[in-house]
Design a protein around this motif. Structure first.
Motif, PDB file in Angstrom:
ATOM      1  N   ASN A   1      -1.096  17.387  47.120  1.00  0.00           N
ATOM      2  CA  ASN A   1      -2.474  17.844  46.792  1.00  0.00           C
ATOM      3  C   ASN A   1      -3.400  17.803  48.003  1.00  0.00           C
ATOM      4  O   ASN A   1      -4.113  16.871  48.158  1.00  0.00           O
ATOM      5  CB  ASN A   1      -2.981  16.788  45.536  1.00  0.00           C
TER       6      ASN A   1
ATOM      7  N   PHE B   1      -7.392  16.959  47.737  1.00  0.00           N
ATOM      8  CA  PHE B   1      -7.626  15.702  47.471  1.00  0.00           C
ATOM      9  C   PHE B   1      -7.365  14.839  48.867  1.00  0.00           C
ATOM     10  O   PHE B   1      -8.275  14.183  49.420  1.00  0.00           O
ATOM     11  CB  PHE B   1      -6.653  15.133  46.487  1.00  0.00           C
TER      12      PHE B   1
ATOM     13  N   ASN C   1      -5.284   0.935  54.802  1.00  0.00           N
ATOM     14  CA  ASN C   1      -6.268   1.283  55.869  1.00  0.00           C
ATOM     15  C   ASN C   1      -7.928   0.785  54.958  1.00  0.00           C
ATOM     16  O   ASN C   1      -8.674   0.795  55.742  1.00  0.00           O
ATOM     17  CB  ASN C   1      -6.303   2.932  55.694  1.00  0.00           C
ATOM     18  N   MET C   2      -7.565   0.170  53.818  1.00  0.00           N
ATOM     19  CA  MET C   2      -8.809  -0.164  52.920  1.00  0.00           C
ATOM     20  C   MET C   2      -8.979  -1.688  53.102  1.00  0.00           C
ATOM     21  O   MET C   2      -9.803  -2.215  52.408  1.00  0.00           O
ATOM     22  CB  MET C   2      -8.959   0.262  51.283  1.00  0.00           C
ATOM     23  N   LEU C   3      -7.932  -2.465  53.499  1.00  0.00           N
ATOM     24  CA  LEU C   3      -7.964  -3.775  53.428  1.00  0.00           C
ATOM     25  C   LEU C   3      -8.352  -4.689  54.741  1.00  0.00           C
ATOM     26  O   LEU C   3      -7.766  -4.324  56.114  1.00  0.00           O
ATOM     27  CB  LEU C   3      -6.677  -4.455  53.117  1.00  0.00           C
ATOM     28  N   GLN C   4      -9.108  -5.530  54.726  1.00  0.00           N
ATOM     29  CA  GLN C   4      -9.495  -6.512  55.800  1.00  0.00           C
ATOM     30  C   GLN C   4      -9.457  -7.712  55.625  1.00  0.00           C
ATOM     31  O   GLN C   4      -9.767  -8.331  54.514  1.00  0.00           O
ATOM     32  CB  GLN C   4     -10.950  -5.772  56.034  1.00  0.00           C
TER      33      GLN C   4
ATOM     34  N   ARG D   1       0.994   1.339  49.886  1.00  0.00           N
ATOM     35  CA  ARG D   1       0.968   2.750  50.580  1.00  0.00           C
ATOM     36  C   ARG D   1      -0.092   2.367  51.958  1.00  0.00           C
ATOM     37  O   ARG D   1      -1.071   1.708  51.822  1.00  0.00           O
ATOM     38  CB  ARG D   1       0.565   3.672  49.943  1.00  0.00           C
TER      39      ARG D   1
ATOM     40  N   PHE E   1      -9.820  -6.248  61.607  1.00  0.00           N
ATOM     41  CA  PHE E   1      -9.437  -4.963  60.909  1.00  0.00           C
ATOM     42  C   PHE E   1      -8.628  -4.027  61.879  1.00  0.00           C
ATOM     43  O   PHE E   1      -9.345  -3.949  63.053  1.00  0.00           O
ATOM     44  CB  PHE E   1     -10.558  -4.085  60.120  1.00  0.00           C
TER      45      PHE E   1
ATOM     46  N   SER F   1     -10.369  15.591  51.030  1.00  0.00           N
ATOM     47  CA  SER F   1     -11.539  14.897  50.537  1.00  0.00           C
ATOM     48  C   SER F   1     -11.275  13.391  51.117  1.00  0.00           C
ATOM     49  O   SER F   1     -12.405  12.727  51.112  1.00  0.00           O
ATOM     50  CB  SER F   1     -11.971  14.946  49.192  1.00  0.00           C
ATOM     51  N   LEU F   2     -10.190  12.939  51.199  1.00  0.00           N
ATOM     52  CA  LEU F   2      -9.834  11.413  51.449  1.00  0.00           C
ATOM     53  C   LEU F   2     -10.185  11.017  53.081  1.00  0.00           C
ATOM     54  O   LEU F   2     -10.389  10.199  53.366  1.00  0.00           O
ATOM     55  CB  LEU F   2      -8.763  11.069  50.979  1.00  0.00           C
TER      56      LEU F   2
ATOM     57  N   VAL G   1      -2.346   4.150  52.795  1.00  0.00           N
ATOM     58  CA  VAL G   1      -3.736   4.546  52.618  1.00  0.00           C
ATOM     59  C   VAL G   1      -4.490   3.359  52.005  1.00  0.00           C
ATOM     60  O   VAL G   1      -5.671   3.177  52.214  1.00  0.00           O
ATOM     61  CB  VAL G   1      -3.671   5.725  51.557  1.00  0.00           C
ATOM     62  N   VAL G   2      -3.796   2.399  51.283  1.00  0.00           N
ATOM     63  CA  VAL G   2      -4.533   1.216  50.697  1.00  0.00           C
ATOM     64  C   VAL G   2      -4.580   0.149  51.895  1.00  0.00           C
ATOM     65  O   VAL G   2      -5.483  -0.406  52.003  1.00  0.00           O
ATOM     66  CB  VAL G   2      -3.542   0.702  49.654  1.00  0.00           C
TER      67      VAL G   2
ATOM     68  N   LYS H   1     -12.977   9.299  54.650  1.00  0.00           N
ATOM     69  CA  LYS H   1     -12.947   8.066  54.240  1.00  0.00           C
ATOM     70  C   LYS H   1     -12.070   7.056  55.070  1.00  0.00           C
ATOM     71  O   LYS H   1     -11.870   5.940  54.757  1.00  0.00           O
ATOM     72  CB  LYS H   1     -12.774   7.796  52.688  1.00  0.00           C
ATOM     73  N   LEU H   2     -11.085   7.690  55.688  1.00  0.00           N
ATOM     74  CA  LEU H   2     -10.017   6.961  56.444  1.00  0.00           C
ATOM     75  C   LEU H   2     -10.548   6.324  57.896  1.00  0.00           C
ATOM     76  O   LEU H   2     -11.359   7.180  58.605  1.00  0.00           O
ATOM     77  CB  LEU H   2      -8.828   8.081  56.551  1.00  0.00           C
ATOM     78  N   ASP H   3     -10.077   5.385  58.203  1.00  0.00           N
ATOM     79  CA  ASP H   3     -10.472   4.871  59.555  1.00  0.00           C
ATOM     80  C   ASP H   3      -9.249   5.362  60.337  1.00  0.00           C
ATOM     81  O   ASP H   3      -7.915   4.715  60.284  1.00  0.00           O
ATOM     82  CB  ASP H   3     -10.581   3.377  59.615  1.00  0.00           C
TER      83      ASP H   3
END
Lengths: 138, 218
Positions: free
Chosen positions: A38, A41, A7-10, A2, A21, A44-45, A4-5, A48-50
């Motif tokens: 939701n 949630f 966005n966490m990978l570099q 997804r 990135f 709250s996320l 969202v994931v 943490k997102l770029d």
């Protein structure tokens, strides 16, 4: 995978430590899989997102319905659109390419593969060969 | 008592390529379930990460405990078979999670720096030779821990410090051979992590523990 994931990978190639990135997406096949909304949630996320990386990535795959900057006032319509793009949009096939060193990370059957070194790559090739042999036997 | 995730989609052929849930897995589930009120109320997790998810049993169970779609459940495994089965296990149990094929957390840092609220690791902990840690055989690699069974665990400890959020919690399965006291001392000395034994069980001759670590808040 997804968005969202993504966005966490570099890129983590040794020595590749700038402009690595976000990874650029190519040849993607998308699927939508619905999941319950939701808002708590999702809110709250958000910190943490770029956001910039998220917007440029969404644009790459043809999603242009998001603002360039995160709005100060967030309403439900905005969150629902965000939910759709972040949580329900799956990249099933394709590849991620580092803008700096051009290393390619494949995405197969919805799973990104971040393994780098030759030993790890060889193992994966062996596994694939085994799977193919099994399929032929069947 | 929440039922163990349904694993009936996994065939005996699959278990030739992925670690089959055993006593250690179930001890992990017990520890999480015992802590559910703490996890929901005190940690209130946004991002959960499991390293070496294997069949995905632990993260699927965590998703069931916390409520599907209430957190981001990330799973990594170096074994592409395992990440594929992790996703299937979640789907079989109506849980949404995201799997990434990688070595421990490679590619996820620095983005996840101090962002992980629940970190779970059931490591390769069996005492073996150092060569076995990098075995070509995925099953062997899932349990071979090298000297004192500590070689992969010791690589993970500094990463736990990088990953854990200010109110995050880290669950680590170890056995007596891994010298749990020394692991706890090191986490306190190097990172000022508090610790306790969250659960333990005797499995044959092997004593298994779930160690729980969190940041010193004072």
């Amino acid at each position: 995978m997804r968005l969202v994931v993504h966005n966490m990978l570099q890129c983590h190639v040794k020595g590749c430590d700038s402009n690595n990135f976000p990874l650029r997406l190519f040849d993607v096949e998308l699927e939508i899989h619905e999941i319950e909304f939701n808002p708590q949630f999702l809110q709250s996320l958000l910190p943490k997102l770029d956001w910039n990386a998220f917007i440029s990535t969404a644009n790459q795959i043809g999603i242009t319905s998001l603002p360039q900057a995160l709005p100060e006032e967030i309403d439900e319509d905005f969150l629902k659109n965000l939910h759709r793009i972040l949580f329900e949009t799956h990249i099933m096939q394709g590849k991620m390419v580092c803008s700096n060193c051009s290393h390619e990370y494949p995405i197969k059957e919805g799973i990104p593969n971040m393994l780098l070194n030759e030993e790890e790559a060889e193992e994966e090739a062996e596994v694939e060969a085994e799977v193919e042999t099994e399929a032929e036997e069947d | 008592m929440l039922p163990t995730p349904n694993l009936d989609h996994i065939t005996s052929n699959d278990y030739e390529n992925v670690y089959e849930p055993a006593e250690d897995t179930f001890l992990f589930l017990d520890a999480l379930e015992n802590d559910i009120e703490f996890l929901k109320n005190d940690v209130n997790p946004c991002i959960c990460l499991e390293i070496g998810s294997g069949t995905g049993c632990v993260s699927t169970f965590l998703g069931q405990l916390l409520g599907d779609g209430s957190t981001l459940l990330l799973c990594t495994d170096i074994n592409p078979f395992a990440t594929a089965i992790t996703v299937k296990t979640a789907i079989r149990n109506s849980i949404h999670l995201d799997a990434i094929t990688t070595n421990l957390t490679s590619g996820l840092l620095p983005r996840l720096y101090h962002k992980v609220d629940i970190l779970c690791f059931n490591p390769p902990y069996v005492v073996t030779s150092s060569e076995d840690v990098n075995s070509k055989n995925f099953i062997e690699r899932a349990w071979a821990g090298g000297i004192y069974g500590r070689e992969v665990i010791d690589r993970m400890l500094p990463l736990a410090n990088d990953l854990l959020s200010s109110n995050g919690v880290f669950y680590l399965l170890v056995i007596s051979d891994n010298k749990p006291d020394e692991i706890c001392e090191r986490m306190w000395r190097d990172y000022k992590f508090q610790f306790k034994i969250s659960a333990s069980r005797l499995a044959g001759r092997e004593k298994q523990f779930i160690l729980k670590f969190w940041r010193n808040q004072t």
